[in-house]
Design a protein around this motif. Structure first.
Motif, PDB file in Angstrom:
ATOM      1  N   LYS A 103       0.844  -1.204   0.000  1.00  0.00           N
ATOM      2  CA  LYS A 103       0.000   0.000   0.000  1.00  0.00           C
ATOM      3  C   LYS A 103       0.874   1.247   0.000  1.00  0.00           C
ATOM      4  O   LYS A 103       0.501   2.274  -0.563  1.00  0.00           O
ATOM      5  CB  LYS A 103      -0.944  -0.023   1.193  1.00  0.00           C
ATOM      6  CG  LYS A 103      -2.000  -1.121   1.089  1.00  0.00           C
ATOM      7  CD  LYS A 103      -3.180  -0.841   1.991  1.00  0.00           C
ATOM      8  CE  LYS A 103      -4.122  -2.015   2.172  1.00  0.00           C
ATOM      9  NZ  LYS A 103      -4.753  -2.535   0.977  1.00  0.00           N
ATOM     10  N   LYS A 143      -3.675   1.158   7.819  1.00  0.00           N
ATOM     11  CA  LYS A 143      -3.562   0.038   6.872  1.00  0.00           C
ATOM     12  C   LYS A 143      -2.193  -0.615   6.964  1.00  0.00           C
ATOM     13  O   LYS A 143      -1.167   0.074   6.883  1.00  0.00           O
ATOM     14  CB  LYS A 143      -3.762   0.544   5.427  1.00  0.00           C
ATOM     15  CG  LYS A 143      -5.132   1.150   5.188  1.00  0.00           C
ATOM     16  CD  LYS A 143      -5.362   1.470   3.722  1.00  0.00           C
ATOM     17  CE  LYS A 143      -6.814   1.905   3.520  1.00  0.00           C
ATOM     18  NZ  LYS A 143      -7.144   2.187   2.113  1.00  0.00           N
ATOM     19  N   GLU A 283      -8.305   1.590  -2.950  1.00  0.00           N
ATOM     20  CA  GLU A 283      -7.284   0.543  -3.076  1.00  0.00           C
ATOM     21  C   GLU A 283      -7.198   0.078  -4.523  1.00  0.00           C
ATOM     22  O   GLU A 283      -8.148   0.214  -5.292  1.00  0.00           O
ATOM     23  CB  GLU A 283      -7.626  -0.662  -2.190  1.00  0.00           C
ATOM     24  CG  GLU A 283      -8.930  -1.334  -2.586  1.00  0.00           C
ATOM     25  CD  GLU A 283      -9.126  -2.726  -1.995  1.00  0.00           C
ATOM     26  OE1 GLU A 283      -8.176  -3.297  -1.453  1.00  0.00           O
ATOM     27  OE2 GLU A 283     -10.248  -3.236  -2.106  1.00  0.00           O
TER      28      GLU A 283
END
Ligand code: AMP
Ligand code: GLY
Length: 422
Positions: A103, A143, A283
């Motif tokens: 990420k 995250k 995402e």
């Protein structure tokens, strides 16, 4: 042609059923597949992350084309390994699969290329993360950087919850290496849309949009799951929004990956939020979504193998990709207790007439009987002329299927129906 599909869930079952529509396909091998997929493919007991086993099987069996469906083998470099052996593949190489695998990578990519997403900070040091949280706007989103079976995102409603989430990831290593780096980002609001796309690295062709239902319980309550049902198309995703996404998100992402020397070929999944400031990326996934695939592929009118091969060969621009002007709904039948612990081993009874509509996610064969073996057991899909009919038809099918400990949401499509009537 002999085709190999890596993976063994409902998504893979949907891919396999669609690939079988092509007359040139003689045999499909599923590695590892599952008890339900065994109706449609030859299941081989090689795990989806066993890259040595997958490559050896592909070479020994003269596989003509391979589809690598799940995130783990893609991030590990399954496509790279198969291509080294001269086997054409559908799916990104590891250097492009990182768009889902990290990420931190994807956030930095979006920042560098001006692709709209939530504001964020990246941390590799626990104390620095905790210091940042002292003044971060609440709610905030924590995250884990790496793959975490869809569980690495925590929406913290209080500062304490945020601190706890960061400690769990960075100190207690709840997600192992995946949580050693964390992204802390701005909490966004708005309807969510999943857009899967085919891309050969130059051309990007969005598939019909869809809406996932991630929470375990009706009314979007309960724990986050892999997805409890989907509808397509997503009524929030208008033609206008689609055009904005193409110009501000889809094309810039494909070009950014190419510019970084990480050309993305395969299915790029855009998880979007339609915020008051316009569509933003929540995402990226480097693969087909599950259970989005179970509503998107049934609406695909073009031949899937032809489209996949065009992606591999870089000829997507010249390949028509069309979707039916219809609606699909998929209801996931799960084992009660999912996504935590659940009992399994119950016999599943599916009327013969419904087999085409059922994608098997978690079941095994024992003495010819199909038994539950996973949290998500079946995806039951209906395609109809309207969303209302698709939802009603999917639930009518669900009611004809039985297994012990079965559980499903009763409100898949309800929010979409309300939005469509607004
Ligand atoms: P992901 O695993 O990245 O799909 O995230 C799981 C879910 O968390 C998403 O589907 C969203 O509902 C939610 N989420 C992730 N990031 C944000 C954000 N920045 N703001 C609000 N919700 C988010
Ligand atoms: N359904 C969400 C995903 O596949 O990641």
């Amino acid at each position: 042609m002999k085709i190999l599909v890596v993976g063994g869930g409902g998504r893979e079952h949907a891919i396999i059923k669609k690939l079988k529509e092509n007359k040139a396909v003689e045999t499909i091998f599923a590695l590892p597949g599952n008890g339900g997929i065994a109706r449609d493919a030859v299941c081989v007991n090689v795990g989806a992350t066993d890259l040595d086993g997958i490559t050896a099987f592909a070479v020994e069996n003269n596989i003509d084309y391979a589809v690598v469906a799940p995130d783990d083998p893609l991030v590990l470099g399954c496509v790279d390994r198969l291509e080294e052996k001269g086997i054409p593949c559908f799916g990104p190489r590891a250097n492009a699969a990182i768009i889902e695998g990290s990420k931190a990578f994807s956030k930095d990519l979006m920042k560098k290329y001006g692709i709209p997403t939530a504001q964020y900070e990246i941390f590799t040091d626990l104390d620095a993360a905790l210091a940042y949280l002292k003044t971060a706007p609440i709610p905030t989103v924590i995250k884990a950087d790496g793959l975490a079976l869809g569980k690495g995102v925590i929406i913290a409603q209080t500062r304490e919850e945020a601190e706890q989430a960061v400690c769990e990831m960075m100190q207690n290593k709840k997600f192992g290496k995946s949580g050693e780096t964390v992204v802390i980002e701005e909490f966004l609001t708005g309807p969510e849309v999943s857009v899967l796309s085919f891309t050969d690295g130059e051309t990007v062709v969005p598939m019909v949009s869809s809406m996932d239902h991630k929470r375990a319980m009706d009314g979007d309550k309960g724990l986050n799951t892999g997805g409890m049902g989907t509808v397509a198309p997503n009524p929030y995703y208008t033609k206008e929004i689609a055009e904005t996404c193409m110009q501000t998100i889809f094309l810039p992402t494909i070009r950014a990956m190419k510019a970084e020397g990480r050309t993305f070929k395969g299915c790029l999944y855009f998880g979007l939020m339609l915020t008051p400031d316009g569509p933003k990326v929540i995402e990226y996934n480097c693969r087909f979504g599950d259970p989005e695939t179970q509503v998107v592929l049934p609406l695909l009118q073009s031949d899937l193998l032809t489209v996949m091969q065009a992606v591999t060969n870089g000829t997507l621009r010249d390949t028509p990709v069309t979707f039916a002007d219809a609606h699909a709904c998929c209801v996931i039948m799960a084992s009660s207790g999912y996504p935590l612990s659940y009992e399994k081993g119950y016999e599943i009874t599916i009327p013969e007439a419904l087999n085409d509509a059922v994608y098997v996610a978690g079941a095994k064969l024992a003495d010819g009987r199909l038994l539950t073996s996973g949290g998500r057991v079946l995806g039951v899909t209906a395609v109809e002329g309207s969303l209302k009919e698709a939802v009603a038809s999917a639930y009518a099918k669900v009611e004809q299927i039985t297994f012990g400990n079965a559980f499903y949401r009763r409100d898949i499509g309800a929010r979409a129906l309300a939005a469509a009537e607004e």
